[in-house]
Design a protein around this motif. Sequence first.
Motif, PDB file in Angstrom:
ATOM      1  N   TYR A 175       2.582   9.753   9.408  1.00 12.86           N
ATOM      2  CA  TYR A 175       2.367   8.371   8.687  1.00 12.86           C
ATOM      3  C   TYR A 175       3.570   7.385   9.376  1.00 12.86           C
ATOM      4  O   TYR A 175       4.336   7.929   9.906  1.00 12.86           O
ATOM      5  CB  TYR A 175       2.676   8.380   7.190  1.00 12.86           C
ATOM      6  CG  TYR A 175       1.913   9.156   6.195  1.00 12.86           C
ATOM      7  CD1 TYR A 175       0.533   8.354   5.783  1.00 12.86           C
ATOM      8  CD2 TYR A 175       1.789  10.462   5.928  1.00 12.86           C
ATOM      9  CE1 TYR A 175      -0.125   9.075   5.080  1.00 12.86           C
ATOM     10  CE2 TYR A 175       0.909  10.987   5.418  1.00 12.86           C
ATOM     11  CZ  TYR A 175      -0.084  10.334   4.718  1.00 12.86           C
ATOM     12  OH  TYR A 175      -1.248  11.189   4.004  1.00 12.86           O
ATOM     13  N   ASN A 204       6.467   3.305   6.492  1.00 12.81           N
ATOM     14  CA  ASN A 204       6.334   3.733   5.072  1.00 12.81           C
ATOM     15  C   ASN A 204       7.379   4.099   4.258  1.00 12.81           C
ATOM     16  O   ASN A 204       7.274   4.337   2.922  1.00 12.81           O
ATOM     17  CB  ASN A 204       5.180   4.836   5.011  1.00 12.81           C
ATOM     18  CG  ASN A 204       3.822   4.336   5.049  1.00 12.81           C
ATOM     19  OD1 ASN A 204       3.553   3.112   5.591  1.00 12.81           O
ATOM     20  ND2 ASN A 204       2.907   5.242   4.820  1.00 12.81           N
ATOM     21  N   LYS A 254       3.052  10.523   2.345  1.00 18.81           N
ATOM     22  CA  LYS A 254       2.771   9.134   2.684  1.00 18.81           C
ATOM     23  C   LYS A 254       3.629   8.211   2.572  1.00 18.81           C
ATOM     24  O   LYS A 254       4.029   7.231   3.266  1.00 18.81           O
ATOM     25  CB  LYS A 254       1.370   8.619   1.746  1.00 18.81           C
ATOM     26  CG  LYS A 254       1.070   7.222   2.227  1.00 18.81           C
ATOM     27  CD  LYS A 254      -0.350   6.690   1.224  1.00 18.81           C
ATOM     28  CE  LYS A 254      -0.763   5.213   1.767  1.00 18.81           C
ATOM     29  NZ  LYS A 254      -1.876   4.845   0.846  1.00 18.81           N
ATOM     30  N   THR A 255       4.644   8.395   1.295  1.00 23.85           N
ATOM     31  CA  THR A 255       5.857   7.544   0.915  1.00 23.85           C
ATOM     32  C   THR A 255       7.004   8.475   0.723  1.00 23.85           C
ATOM     33  O   THR A 255       6.602   9.372   0.039  1.00 23.85           O
ATOM     34  CB  THR A 255       5.560   6.580  -0.021  1.00 23.85           C
ATOM     35  OG1 THR A 255       5.220   7.104  -1.196  1.00 23.85           O
ATOM     36  CG2 THR A 255       4.563   5.522   0.569  1.00 23.85           C
ATOM     37  N   GLU A 314      -0.012   1.559   7.819  1.00 26.63           N
ATOM     38  CA  GLU A 314       0.518   1.507   6.328  1.00 26.63           C
ATOM     39  C   GLU A 314      -0.634   1.320   5.311  1.00 26.63           C
ATOM     40  O   GLU A 314      -0.685   1.741   4.319  1.00 26.63           O
ATOM     41  CB  GLU A 314       1.153   0.208   6.326  1.00 26.63           C
ATOM     42  CG  GLU A 314       2.519   0.184   7.249  1.00 26.63           C
ATOM     43  CD  GLU A 314       3.358  -0.974   7.039  1.00 26.63           C
ATOM     44  OE1 GLU A 314       2.902  -1.895   6.499  1.00 26.63           O
ATOM     45  OE2 GLU A 314       4.217  -1.181   7.636  1.00 26.63           O
TER      46      GLU A 314
END
Length: 275
Positions: free
Chosen positions: A32, A36, A179-180, A227
Amino acid sequence: MSTTTVTAMHSSQPPIIPKDFSAKQPQTIRLYPLSNYTFGTKETQPEEDPSVLARLKRLEEHYVQHGMRRTCEGILVCHEHNHPHVLMLQIANAFFKLPGDYLLHEDDEIEGFKKRLNERLAPVGSQFSGEGVNEDWEIGDTLAQWWRPNFETFMYPFLPGHVTRPKECKKLYFIQLPKTKVLSVPKNMKLLAVPLFELYDNSVRYGPQLSAIPHLLSRYNFEFVDENDNVVAATPGTGEGQNPRTKVLAGDDGQDQGMTDYPGENAENGGQGGQ
């Protein structure tokens, strides 16, 4: 999205597709973008030992009481401009190390490692809230084992044949970032995002352990997402028109740094990787 499709998007001529070359390949890793993630700072974490001699003395005391010391460090990977970057700590503008530390003698390996990662990188209090704050660590493959045969600074990626009682074993694990995620670094350290090409063959600046990371990661294929979770590139293949650089993400002066360009290989050669 297949590698073939991604490659064609970046070429004016259709590529010549070779016969399949993916036998015995580990699962492709999704990376990612650096944007992020949220970065902040927390209270200073002083080094336990004032000198190298003091650190080795403490290692000797640990060995007498508990036997070989177990150390765990994580290779956390994201991407910037479709090039893998490794998250790394820098202490006193000179000393580089991966997140992690030695385990307490009674700790389970993985749970103890997660506890060490949280000490270094987890946010504290109400500094941040929302998605990515309390994400658990996904500990992946063991990528390397480094051995300390004696009470000395030297470590080796093999156990010498005459050594039957090593004093320390350091394991490096691949950690796929979600992802985050929210990360906070102690104020007396910097959190850097270092591109693989900056680490490769650069033991003068980063030491033998950290400069070997590109070799360790070469077993994987990566797909790079934006993103919005769209695959924008994959290996084999590269981004176009970008020059990735080391980024200072947070820390060192008590203020968040955002994603500031760091001189990297153009800086003075004073820093060394952790031993």
